[in-house]
Design a protein around this motif. Sequence first.
Motif, mmCIF file in Angstrom:
data_model
loop_
_atom_site.group_PDB
_atom_site.id
_atom_site.type_symbol
_atom_site.label_atom_id
_atom_site.label_comp_id
_atom_site.label_asym_id
_atom_site.label_seq_id
_atom_site.Cartn_x
_atom_site.Cartn_y
_atom_site.Cartn_z
ATOM 1 N N ARG A 263 0.853 -1.102 0.081
ATOM 2 C CA ARG A 263 -0.020 -0.078 0.003
ATOM 3 C C ARG A 263 0.805 1.249 0.237
ATOM 4 N NH1 ARG A 263 -5.412 -0.774 0.708
ATOM 5 N NH2 ARG A 263 -6.099 -2.944 1.385
ATOM 6 N N LEU A 264 0.041 2.202 -0.356
ATOM 7 C CA LEU A 264 1.136 3.599 -0.644
ATOM 8 C C LEU A 264 0.685 4.403 0.594
ATOM 9 C CD1 LEU A 264 0.033 4.586 -4.180
ATOM 10 C CD2 LEU A 264 2.257 3.542 -3.449
ATOM 11 N N ILE A 265 1.799 5.243 1.031
ATOM 12 C CA ILE A 265 1.771 6.366 2.104
ATOM 13 C C ILE A 265 1.128 7.550 1.384
ATOM 14 C CG2 ILE A 265 2.978 7.728 3.387
ATOM 15 C CD1 ILE A 265 5.038 5.604 3.732
ATOM 16 N N PRO A 266 0.169 8.004 1.716
ATOM 17 C CA PRO A 266 -0.441 9.237 0.733
ATOM 18 C C PRO A 266 0.518 10.084 0.916
ATOM 19 C CG PRO A 266 -2.113 8.251 2.768
ATOM 20 C CD PRO A 266 -0.800 7.587 2.823
ATOM 21 N N ALA A 267 0.563 11.026 -0.253
ATOM 22 C CA ALA A 267 1.634 11.839 -0.362
ATOM 23 C C ALA A 267 1.551 13.285 0.467
ATOM 24 C CB ALA A 267 1.613 12.385 -2.020
ATOM 25 N N PHE A 268 0.120 13.390 0.583
ATOM 26 C CA PHE A 268 -0.129 14.874 1.376
ATOM 27 C C PHE A 268 0.498 14.758 2.834
ATOM 28 C CE2 PHE A 268 -3.899 12.255 2.506
ATOM 29 C CZ PHE A 268 -4.064 12.457 3.807
ATOM 30 N N LEU A 269 0.646 13.419 3.335
ATOM 31 C CA LEU A 269 0.952 13.242 4.734
ATOM 32 C C LEU A 269 2.421 13.959 4.897
ATOM 33 C CD1 LEU A 269 0.477 12.090 7.513
ATOM 34 C CD2 LEU A 269 1.582 9.956 6.331
ATOM 35 N N ALA B 197 -3.059 23.101 5.679
ATOM 36 C CA ALA B 197 -3.484 24.149 4.573
ATOM 37 C C ALA B 197 -3.611 22.935 3.278
ATOM 38 C CB ALA B 197 -2.370 25.121 4.216
ATOM 39 N N THR B 198 -3.624 21.837 3.268
ATOM 40 C CA THR B 198 -3.654 20.891 2.407
ATOM 41 C C THR B 198 -5.247 21.002 1.689
ATOM 42 O OG1 THR B 198 -2.031 19.238 2.922
ATOM 43 C CG2 THR B 198 -3.527 18.533 1.354
ATOM 44 N N PRO B 199 -5.469 21.264 0.337
ATOM 45 C CA PRO B 199 -6.732 21.485 -0.209
ATOM 46 C C PRO B 199 -7.362 19.889 0.298
ATOM 47 C CG PRO B 199 -5.113 22.180 -1.805
ATOM 48 C CD PRO B 199 -4.210 21.480 -0.596
ATOM 49 N N PRO B 200 -8.787 20.169 0.513
ATOM 50 C CA PRO B 200 -9.640 18.856 0.822
ATOM 51 C C PRO B 200 -9.485 17.731 -0.137
ATOM 52 C CG PRO B 200 -10.513 20.700 1.430
ATOM 53 C CD PRO B 200 -9.526 21.101 0.712
ATOM 54 N N GLU B 201 -9.462 18.273 -1.820
ATOM 55 C CA GLU B 201 -9.379 17.309 -2.676
ATOM 56 C C GLU B 201 -8.163 16.646 -2.841
ATOM 57 O OE1 GLU B 201 -8.483 21.559 -4.425
ATOM 58 O OE2 GLU B 201 -9.890 20.664 -3.051
ATOM 59 N N LEU B 202 -7.073 17.132 -2.478
ATOM 60 C CA LEU B 202 -5.636 16.417 -2.477
ATOM 61 C C LEU B 202 -5.814 15.627 -1.269
ATOM 62 C CD1 LEU B 202 -2.735 19.002 -2.935
ATOM 63 C CD2 LEU B 202 -3.741 17.240 -4.733
ATOM 64 N N VAL B 203 -6.453 15.712 -0.129
ATOM 65 C CA VAL B 203 -6.507 14.557 1.131
ATOM 66 C C VAL B 203 -7.413 13.592 0.127
ATOM 67 C CG1 VAL B 203 -7.569 13.979 3.227
ATOM 68 C CG2 VAL B 203 -6.301 16.394 2.685
ATOM 69 N N ARG B 204 -8.430 13.696 -0.314
ATOM 70 C CA ARG B 204 -9.342 12.572 -0.726
ATOM 71 C C ARG B 204 -8.819 12.032 -1.627
ATOM 72 N NH1 ARG B 204 -13.517 16.993 0.141
ATOM 73 N NH2 ARG B 204 -14.732 16.363 1.794
ATOM 74 N N SER B 205 -8.053 12.411 -2.512
ATOM 75 C CA SER B 205 -7.573 11.691 -3.867
ATOM 76 C C SER B 205 -6.002 10.788 -3.122
ATOM 77 C CB SER B 205 -7.043 12.839 -4.866
ATOM 78 O OG SER B 205 -5.743 13.507 -4.374
ATOM 79 N N TRP C 30 16.389 3.645 5.746
ATOM 80 C CA TRP C 30 17.442 2.714 5.492
ATOM 81 C C TRP C 30 16.887 1.357 5.638
ATOM 82 C CZ3 TRP C 30 19.722 -1.365 7.951
ATOM 83 C CH2 TRP C 30 20.912 -1.871 7.493
ATOM 84 N N PRO C 31 17.167 0.430 4.885
ATOM 85 C CA PRO C 31 18.124 0.349 3.771
ATOM 86 C C PRO C 31 17.341 0.748 2.344
ATOM 87 C CG PRO C 31 17.508 -1.842 4.195
ATOM 88 C CD PRO C 31 16.939 -0.996 5.116
ATOM 89 N N ARG C 32 16.195 1.103 2.504
ATOM 90 C CA ARG C 32 15.337 1.245 1.121
ATOM 91 C C ARG C 32 15.485 2.750 0.741
ATOM 92 N NH1 ARG C 32 9.334 -0.744 2.177
ATOM 93 N NH2 ARG C 32 9.316 0.009 0.171
ATOM 94 N N VAL C 33 14.833 2.870 -0.342
ATOM 95 C CA VAL C 33 14.623 4.492 -0.770
ATOM 96 C C VAL C 33 13.251 4.736 -1.296
ATOM 97 C CG1 VAL C 33 16.955 4.744 -1.821
ATOM 98 C CG2 VAL C 33 14.998 3.782 -3.391
ATOM 99 N N PHE C 34 12.638 5.981 -1.126
ATOM 100 C CA PHE C 34 11.363 6.126 -1.407
ATOM 101 C C PHE C 34 11.320 7.407 -2.385
ATOM 102 C CE2 PHE C 34 10.832 3.749 2.058
ATOM 103 C CZ PHE C 34 9.218 3.503 2.692
ATOM 104 N N SER C 35 10.382 7.479 -3.245
ATOM 105 C CA SER C 35 10.450 8.440 -4.130
ATOM 106 C C SER C 35 8.881 8.997 -4.406
ATOM 107 C CB SER C 35 10.742 7.983 -5.701
ATOM 108 O OG SER C 35 10.107 6.989 -5.943
#
Length: 333
Positions: A70-76, A96-104, A215-220
Motif C-alpha cells: 500500500r501507498l503512503i498518502p503524499a499529502f502526509l 493547509a492541504t486542499p481537501p481534494e488532495l486529501v481525498r485523492s 534505511w536500507p530502502r529508498v522512497f520516491s
Amino acid sequence: MLDVTFSVRDLARTRFALSPLWEVVAGVRVLKHPAEHPLHRPWSTRAHRRLADSGLDWRLLADLVPDPPRLIPAFLAPPPTTSVPDLRLELSVLRATPPELVRSGLDGPRAPRSERIDRLRAEPRRGLAELAELIDAYWEIALAPHWPRIRALLEGDILHRARLFAEHGADRLLGDLGTDITWDENTLYVGHRHTRGTGHLAGRGLLLVPSVFVWPRVFSLITPNWQPTLRYPPRAVATLWERRTALPDPLAAVLGPTRARLLAELDTPASTTALADRTALTPGAVSQHLTALRNAGLLAAHRTGRYVLYSRTEAAEILLAAAAGGQGRGTSL
C-alpha cells in the motif's frame, strides 16, 4: 525499478532539503515493525516506552503509514519548499492541504484503509488539524530528544555530497546516492520493490532528502502536485545510535583524552550540540576543545543554516590513521 530521466533544466533545479515531518512518517514504519529494523532498535525501544507512558493515541498516524504494497498518502509529508524547514512550518503546510488532495490521496486500490482514515476523508479540514496536533505530540515524545543527533547526521551527508558535486560534478553526485540508485548518462535508476515505470521531472528538478529511517530502502514521490522527491539513507547511518567511538590510546596521550575522543567522533560532520550529547560534555567545554583543534589545523567548520558543523581535515585523518597503525607496536633495538 523507476527510471527518472533528467534534462539540463532538471539538473539545474535539483536541490537538497531536510524534512522533520518525513522522519516522523518514516519512523512510524520502524515502530510498527521494529524487528525488521534492527539498526534503529535503540531508538524504537525508547520511543515505544515513552509513547506507552504518555498514553498518546497515535493509531491514526499508524493507519496512514501502511505496510507495503500500500501507498503512503503524499499529502502526509509533502516535499519541503525550503532547505531546512522546522516541524512547525511543515505542519502549517499539512494543515493547509486542499481537501481534494486529501481525498485523492486516500482513494485508490493501494490507499490505506481504516475507520479513522474514513473520518479524515469525510472531514479533511477538521481531520488535518487533529492530525497535525497528533504529529506534534508524537514528535515531542518520540523524536525531539534525538533530533539534534539526527539532524547533524543528515546535514553532514548533504555537506559531503556538496563536496562531491564541487569536486566531481553532477555525475558523481547522482551516482553516489546508494546501492539501490544508479546513474547512467541522463537517467537515474531507482530500485523499488513495488513500483515500476518512468518518472517525468518535467523541468522541475529532483529534490534529494536524506532520511535516517528509510534505511536500507529508498522512497520516491513523483506527482504533478509537488516537486519530484527522492528520499535516501544518508552515509554513516549505522553509526547514528552509537554512544562511543574507539579511541587510539597513543593519540589520547598526545592530545589528551577529551580532544582525541572528539576528533575520533567526527567520522561524519557534527555540531557542538551533537558532540555534547554523544560525549556527555557541556556544549561550552566542547566548543573550547573544538576551537583548539581547529586552530591546530585538525578541524574545519562549515555553516549550515543556524548550525556550524565540524569535520576533520586531511591532517587529522593522517594523524588518526598513524595512531591506529601504531597501536600495539613494540620497541625494537
